[in-house]
Every structure is written in C-alpha cells, then in structure tokens.
Design a protein around this motif. Sequence first.
Motif, PDB file in Angstrom:
ATOM      1  N   TYR A  29     -15.057-115.007   2.573  1.00  0.00           N
ATOM      2  CA  TYR A  29     -13.863-115.525   2.192  1.00  0.00           C
ATOM      3  C   TYR A  29     -13.536-114.800   1.255  1.00  0.00           C
ATOM      4  O   TYR A  29     -11.582-114.701   1.998  1.00  0.00           O
ATOM      5  N   LEU A  30     -13.587-114.954   0.233  1.00  0.00           N
ATOM      6  CA  LEU A  30     -12.395-114.378  -0.666  1.00  0.00           C
ATOM      7  C   LEU A  30     -11.358-113.367  -0.593  1.00  0.00           C
ATOM      8  O   LEU A  30     -10.999-112.995  -0.867  1.00  0.00           O
ATOM      9  N   PRO A  31     -11.965-112.083   0.173  1.00  0.00           N
ATOM     10  CA  PRO A  31     -11.677-110.605  -0.055  1.00  0.00           C
ATOM     11  C   PRO A  31     -10.956-110.739   1.290  1.00  0.00           C
ATOM     12  O   PRO A  31      -9.484-110.286   1.196  1.00  0.00           O
ATOM     13  N   ARG A  32     -11.606-112.023   2.065  1.00  0.00           N
ATOM     14  CA  ARG A  32     -10.201-111.613   3.423  1.00  0.00           C
ATOM     15  C   ARG A  32      -9.432-112.438   2.241  1.00  0.00           C
ATOM     16  O   ARG A  32      -8.045-112.579   2.973  1.00  0.00           O
ATOM     17  N   LEU A  33      -8.829-113.495   1.750  1.00  0.00           N
ATOM     18  CA  LEU A  33      -7.824-113.935   1.016  1.00  0.00           C
ATOM     19  C   LEU A  33      -6.887-113.298   0.524  1.00  0.00           C
ATOM     20  O   LEU A  33      -5.955-113.088   0.351  1.00  0.00           O
ATOM     21  N   PHE A  34      -7.704-112.677  -0.232  1.00  0.00           N
ATOM     22  CA  PHE A  34      -7.046-111.299  -0.736  1.00  0.00           C
ATOM     23  C   PHE A  34      -5.956-110.060   0.243  1.00  0.00           C
ATOM     24  O   PHE A  34      -5.406-110.077   0.144  1.00  0.00           O
ATOM     25  N   VAL A  35      -6.580-109.849   1.454  1.00  0.00           N
ATOM     26  CA  VAL A  35      -6.285-109.288   2.391  1.00  0.00           C
ATOM     27  C   VAL A  35      -5.281-109.499   2.564  1.00  0.00           C
ATOM     28  O   VAL A  35      -3.843-108.886   2.509  1.00  0.00           O
ATOM     29  N   TYR A  36      -5.159-111.161   3.104  1.00  0.00           N
ATOM     30  CA  TYR A  36      -3.797-111.929   3.655  1.00  0.00           C
ATOM     31  C   TYR A  36      -2.829-111.484   1.973  1.00  0.00           C
ATOM     32  O   TYR A  36      -1.471-111.686   2.726  1.00  0.00           O
ATOM     33  N   HIS A  37      -3.445-111.816   1.209  1.00  0.00           N
ATOM     34  CA  HIS A  37      -2.657-112.055   0.035  1.00  0.00           C
ATOM     35  C   HIS A  37      -1.762-110.716  -0.175  1.00  0.00           C
ATOM     36  O   HIS A  37      -0.254-110.555  -0.490  1.00  0.00           O
ATOM     37  N   VAL A  38      -2.504-109.726  -0.397  1.00  0.00           N
ATOM     38  CA  VAL A  38      -1.514-108.098  -0.306  1.00  0.00           C
ATOM     39  C   VAL A  38      -0.183-108.297   1.186  1.00  0.00           C
ATOM     40  O   VAL A  38       0.684-108.091   0.591  1.00  0.00           O
ATOM     41  N   GLU A  39      -1.014-108.097   1.775  1.00  0.00           N
ATOM     42  CA  GLU A  39      -0.205-107.892   3.270  1.00  0.00           C
ATOM     43  C   GLU A  39       0.474-108.343   3.911  1.00  0.00           C
ATOM     44  O   GLU A  39       1.517-108.323   4.559  1.00  0.00           O
ATOM     45  N   GLN A  40       0.199-110.051   3.455  1.00  0.00           N
ATOM     46  CA  GLN A  40       1.315-110.937   4.089  1.00  0.00           C
ATOM     47  C   GLN A  40       2.410-111.622   3.191  1.00  0.00           C
ATOM     48  O   GLN A  40       3.407-112.247   3.403  1.00  0.00           O
ATOM     49  N   VAL A  41       1.238-111.728   1.854  1.00  0.00           N
ATOM     50  CA  VAL A  41       2.151-112.779   0.760  1.00  0.00           C
ATOM     51  C   VAL A  41       3.088-112.115  -0.347  1.00  0.00           C
ATOM     52  O   VAL A  41       4.576-112.554  -0.583  1.00  0.00           O
ATOM     53  N   GLY A  42       2.640-110.738  -0.754  1.00  0.00           N
ATOM     54  CA  GLY A  42       3.772-110.396  -1.724  1.00  0.00           C
ATOM     55  C   GLY A  42       3.005-111.486  -2.734  1.00  0.00           C
ATOM     56  O   GLY A  42       2.011-111.557  -3.163  1.00  0.00           O
ATOM     57  N   SER A  43       4.031-110.658  -4.097  1.00  0.00           N
ATOM     58  CA  SER A  43       4.321-111.585  -5.452  1.00  0.00           C
ATOM     59  C   SER A  43       5.036-112.544  -5.589  1.00  0.00           C
ATOM     60  O   SER A  43       6.731-112.007  -5.402  1.00  0.00           O
ATOM     61  N   ASN A  45       6.342-115.359  -5.170  1.00  0.00           N
ATOM     62  CA  ASN A  45       6.872-116.515  -4.656  1.00  0.00           C
ATOM     63  C   ASN A  45       6.096-117.919  -4.388  1.00  0.00           C
ATOM     64  O   ASN A  45       4.906-117.881  -4.913  1.00  0.00           O
ATOM     65  N   LYS A  46       6.469-118.653  -3.886  1.00  0.00           N
ATOM     66  CA  LYS A  46       5.930-120.070  -3.680  1.00  0.00           C
ATOM     67  C   LYS A  46       4.408-120.056  -3.033  1.00  0.00           C
ATOM     68  O   LYS A  46       3.645-120.153  -3.275  1.00  0.00           O
ATOM     69  N   THR A  47       4.806-119.396  -2.004  1.00  0.00           N
ATOM     70  CA  THR A  47       3.747-118.399  -1.328  1.00  0.00           C
ATOM     71  C   THR A  47       2.057-118.086  -1.658  1.00  0.00           C
ATOM     72  O   THR A  47       1.159-118.166  -1.608  1.00  0.00           O
ATOM     73  N   ASP A  48       3.296-116.598  -3.218  1.00  0.00           N
ATOM     74  CA  ASP A  48       1.847-116.050  -3.772  1.00  0.00           C
ATOM     75  C   ASP A  48       0.958-117.351  -5.047  1.00  0.00           C
ATOM     76  O   ASP A  48      -0.115-117.216  -4.803  1.00  0.00           O
ATOM     77  N   LEU A  49       1.734-118.338  -5.368  1.00  0.00           N
ATOM     78  CA  LEU A  49       1.262-119.176  -6.284  1.00  0.00           C
ATOM     79  C   LEU A  49       0.089-119.824  -5.461  1.00  0.00           C
ATOM     80  O   LEU A  49      -1.260-120.711  -6.197  1.00  0.00           O
ATOM     81  N   LEU A  50       0.596-120.449  -4.355  1.00  0.00           N
ATOM     82  CA  LEU A  50      -0.656-121.074  -2.997  1.00  0.00           C
ATOM     83  C   LEU A  50      -1.813-120.628  -3.328  1.00  0.00           C
ATOM     84  O   LEU A  50      -2.615-121.105  -3.189  1.00  0.00           O
ATOM     85  N   THR A  53      -3.804-120.272  -6.059  1.00  0.00           N
ATOM     86  CA  THR A  53      -4.478-121.764  -6.475  1.00  0.00           C
ATOM     87  C   THR A  53      -5.560-121.582  -5.804  1.00  0.00           C
ATOM     88  O   THR A  53      -6.815-121.931  -5.781  1.00  0.00           O
ATOM     89  N   MET A  54      -5.542-121.588  -4.704  1.00  0.00           N
ATOM     90  CA  MET A  54      -7.027-121.592  -3.346  1.00  0.00           C
ATOM     91  C   MET A  54      -7.895-120.079  -3.438  1.00  0.00           C
ATOM     92  O   MET A  54      -8.583-120.851  -3.955  1.00  0.00           O
ATOM     93  N   GLU A  55      -6.968-119.225  -3.906  1.00  0.00           N
ATOM     94  CA  GLU A  55      -8.238-118.040  -4.766  1.00  0.00           C
ATOM     95  C   GLU A  55      -8.774-118.998  -6.057  1.00  0.00           C
ATOM     96  O   GLU A  55     -10.140-118.405  -6.049  1.00  0.00           O
ATOM     97  N   ARG A  56      -7.966-119.041  -7.212  1.00  0.00           N
ATOM     98  CA  ARG A  56      -9.013-119.609  -8.360  1.00  0.00           C
ATOM     99  C   ARG A  56      -9.785-120.641  -7.459  1.00  0.00           C
ATOM    100  O   ARG A  56     -10.640-121.051  -8.051  1.00  0.00           O
TER     101      ARG A  56
END
Length: 149
Positions: A29-43, A45-50, A53-56
Amino acid sequence: MGEVLWSLHPWVKALHVVSVIAWMAGLFYLPRLFVYHVEQVGSGNKTDLLFQTMERRLLRAIMGPAMVSSWVFGLALVATPGLVDWSLVWPWTKAGAVLGMTWFHHWLARRRTEFAQGRNTRTGRTYRLMNEVPTVLMLVIVFSVFVKF
C-alpha cells in the motif's frame, strides 16, 4: 528450550503468518500512496499534509511493528530444533527474500522522509515499478517454504 519452542510452535507460526500479512499489506500500500502523492497531490498543501500523515502512520503504526514481529516469530521458528534443514536451498532463498523485504521496507521509509521534507524526486512510474518488488519477494518466500526445494 527445544521442547518449549515445539509446544509453542502452532502459536508462533500463526503469529508469524499474521505479522507477515500485516507487513505485506503495508509494503503493497505505501508505494501506491506514493504514486498518488506524486501524481495527484503535489507538495505544500493540505492534501500533502494529509498524505504525509497517512504515510507516516502506516509506516510507524502498522508496518514497523509488523516487520519486527515477523522477524521475532520467524527467528523463533528458525530456532525450533529440527524445523529447518539448512542443507537444503529453500531456507537460504527464503532468508535472502526476507532480507530483501527488509531492505525494501527501509527504502520506503527513506522515501517517506523525503516526502516529509518536500524533497521527493521520484516519479509515479518509479513507485509503480518498485511496487512490484514485494510481490516478487513474496513469491520467492511462499514457493521456498511450501515446495522446499
């Protein structure tokens, strides 16, 4: 000591399997979260912080304890007299794959730190490719243990 390990064997084996399942879930699951983090979220912003938190929490509250308990119960199984025949190939291939999974776990932890520091340089494609690593290692482990070549 051997008699105690044999009397606890069913419990240790069950706890080992549960621990490995929890660890593998995080490794998938963690690498999948990283995919979404990179491709959809950016850095930045509030979603980045969310996502951070999920990854940590995934890494520290689930994956870390699951990895440690997988190792503890796995080593208890290895210490059970007569359970592992080290003259065969399978314990060595399993051990190598477990070391590979442990390396991958720590690789993911370093990537999580990079996200937290806003220094991720890897693409979603990289994380998609790396997401295949635990699958390959899992196949090596399962076939090693069950086929015992």
